[in-house]
Scaffold this motif. Sequence first.
Motif, mmCIF file in Angstrom:
data_model
loop_
_atom_site.group_PDB
_atom_site.id
_atom_site.type_symbol
_atom_site.label_atom_id
_atom_site.label_comp_id
_atom_site.label_asym_id
_atom_site.label_seq_id
_atom_site.Cartn_x
_atom_site.Cartn_y
_atom_site.Cartn_z
ATOM 1 N N ARG A 155 5.116 -3.053 8.909
ATOM 2 C CA ARG A 155 5.071 -1.641 8.546
ATOM 3 C C ARG A 155 6.271 -1.282 7.673
ATOM 4 N NH1 ARG A 155 2.688 1.497 13.827
ATOM 5 N NH2 ARG A 155 0.560 1.521 13.024
ATOM 6 N N GLY B 123 -7.003 -5.686 9.689
ATOM 7 C CA GLY B 123 -5.898 -4.998 10.365
ATOM 8 C C GLY B 123 -4.930 -4.390 9.361
ATOM 9 N N PHE B 124 -4.660 -5.143 8.289
ATOM 10 C CA PHE B 124 -3.743 -4.669 7.240
ATOM 11 C C PHE B 124 -4.332 -3.455 6.519
ATOM 12 C CE2 PHE B 124 -2.463 -4.727 2.732
ATOM 13 C CZ PHE B 124 -1.083 -4.693 2.850
ATOM 14 N N VAL B 125 -5.593 -3.579 6.137
ATOM 15 C CA VAL B 125 -6.265 -2.512 5.386
ATOM 16 C C VAL B 125 -6.345 -1.220 6.215
ATOM 17 C CG1 VAL B 125 -8.540 -1.871 4.470
ATOM 18 C CG2 VAL B 125 -7.568 -4.072 3.897
ATOM 19 N N ARG C 235 0.870 -1.183 0.000
ATOM 20 C CA ARG C 235 0.000 0.000 0.000
ATOM 21 C C ARG C 235 0.901 1.224 0.000
ATOM 22 N NH1 ARG C 235 -5.126 -1.665 1.293
ATOM 23 N NH2 ARG C 235 -5.885 0.403 1.803
ATOM 24 N N ASP D 167 -4.368 -0.358 8.868
ATOM 25 C CA ASP D 167 -3.155 0.028 9.601
ATOM 26 C C ASP D 167 -2.722 1.471 9.333
ATOM 27 O OD1 ASP D 167 -0.843 -0.992 11.333
ATOM 28 O OD2 ASP D 167 0.185 -0.088 9.627
ATOM 29 N N PRO E 274 1.443 -0.317 5.132
ATOM 30 C CA PRO E 274 2.127 -1.585 5.426
ATOM 31 C C PRO E 274 2.311 -2.437 4.178
ATOM 32 C CG PRO E 274 -0.160 -1.719 6.073
ATOM 33 C CD PRO E 274 0.052 -0.317 5.601
ATOM 34 N N MET F 150 2.046 -9.249 7.744
ATOM 35 C CA MET F 150 2.164 -7.836 7.383
ATOM 36 C C MET F 150 3.217 -7.182 8.258
ATOM 37 S SD MET F 150 -0.798 -5.454 9.053
ATOM 38 C CE MET F 150 0.286 -4.112 9.492
#
Lengths: 79, 574
Positions: A67, B293-295, A50, B297, A54, A65
């Motif tokens: 950061r 959670g990923f979307v 993204r 973050d 992350p 995932m």
Amino acid sequence: MQKLSNKTLSDINQNCSAKIIAIDHEEWFINKAEALGIKINNIITVTHKRKKGPICVNINTTSFMMRLSDANRIKVMKL
Amino acid sequence: MKKIALIGMPNSGKSTFFNSISGASAKVANWSGVTVDIESVKTLIFGEIAELIDLPGIYTLKSGSDDELVVHDFLKNNEIDEIFFILNSSQIDRQIDLVLQLRNLGYKVRLLCNMSDEAKKNGIEINYKELEKRLAIPIHPISAKFQSGYEFLNQRLQAFEKKISVKPLVQNEIYQYVNFPKHSNDKTTAILDKFFLHHLWGLPTFIILLFVLFQIIYGIAEPLQEVMGLVFDSAGEYINLYLNQNLPKLFSSFLYDGVYLGVTTVLTFIPVIIIFFIVMSFIENSGYLSRAGFVMDKVMEKMGLDGRSFVMILFGFGCNVPALMSTKIMRSKTTQFLTMLIIPFSLCSARLQVFLFFTAIFFSPQMGALVLFFMYILSFLIIIITALIFKDKKAIHESVLIEMPPYRLPTIKQTLLTAVHEINHFLKRASKFILGGVIVVWLLTNFHVSPNVTIADHISSFLSPIFDPIGINNKLIIALIFGFIAKEILIGALAVIFSSNMDTLGEILQSEINWQQALSFMTFTLIYTPCLSTIATIKSQSKNIRLVATSLLWSLALAWIVSFIFYQLLINFS
């Protein structure tokens, strides 16, 4: 074929793989990362990315995932 | 009695195994860090009663978060006869080192290769016999989800080999015993992830999913709740008649208006609870949570939080208490405390009962579903505002590594077990708080401080200057006071205050307040002080009185401000 330039994991494009060459992080992170398979010499694939967010990576059968700031501290060699 | 500890990495199926062999109902979900505390049960293993202890997942024996320290302390301070190491067979290559570390510390370790069926399906071949010889520990391929491979539990305990140290596996040695396919066979996860983790579709998909979820709950649960209400009302008529004929008026009023109406009104929500938790259990076990959670973050990072905080907010939809406990997996106290401050604004199932009841009375079915969805959006907005106000601007963002498990279809048994667990939890709370609560409400509304003035009237008239500007009348104030103990009491308290059953309570409320007041009451209920259990959990988990006080005072103040704005806007512009 391996390129000679050293990069960090955050530089790797989506769907591309790289070989981990160093992890410059706190001890607890290195321990946890190792338990998840993020070890020197292992091949890591960036599966989702993204913009400034992350990244989702895959090693063998495990996806997780992390950061971008953490990915910045993992030195890799692009494959 | 033998003590057997269940140890393994997070999300390897320890609690599923624990539940399946003992009949216990520890919370399970397809997410790393569901178990954050120790649970134990006595059960039959190897032909004798043994104490089986379910521990939080650990990645290493070196350092860790609070939940991992629970395991380290447990191992340090307890004599254990045996360790059942539960391992996810598909991840055997990276989980096996921890098994050897424990074995070489002198523990009797038995390796249970869980999800062996899934590994086989994914083309992973494990040579259990050769691996057993190399590690010098007994190995059993099992599937905790389908309860297969449990035959070893019925056999007599075999003697462990002498405590000889085993050489650690050298790099890539594990691949002599395990064959992984060149390409993953799990195409479903890859396909679903392309959609759920997409940088454009990911977030809208989540919002649509949430909307559909609550439409389902609203659409199915509402009619069932009405049926329950009719059953209790019909039975109540006979009970009331019988009590009036056989008991003094005051005592029969106490039993019918106080106990029966209060408790049965709350019990009509059982179908809602069942359906809500079946749907929640499906989502929790599917593996979608970590994707959410990923979307989220990036958004959460701006609030001083991370994707895990968002998953905990979703856990809070069920009950705020386990969600608060799961903050143990966070290393940074700043992130943990901020997450603890926002979780109580998560619209829990107890508040959902209140909103379902009020929307059914004051809005059409289509509008009701939208109002309910709006309450969830408001819950998120309050969380964002709170986080932005209280975030520590100087705090360094915590490093985050969240495992993304493959998508799994939960079994019907697993889903029903979760629903049964939640109903038990609901009934426990009902017996603990609701019965006592409705009795006290009856006493307050039936005993007088002076002729024509009950204790409840006295209290509410004292507080009315605060609640008048937000459209909450004296009778609703009393219900709100009891909502502080547990939100489940609210509707039961209203039934007692108005001496009415499910059928007539709606009509009475419609004549007492308008829809603007109802919306203000719902808004206040959503935001104001969380229940006693939530407060107690914040205190026990944080050991920080300042955080508890902030949570209490901030939620009260914010509830009043938001209700005031809504109410004044609604009465002046509608």
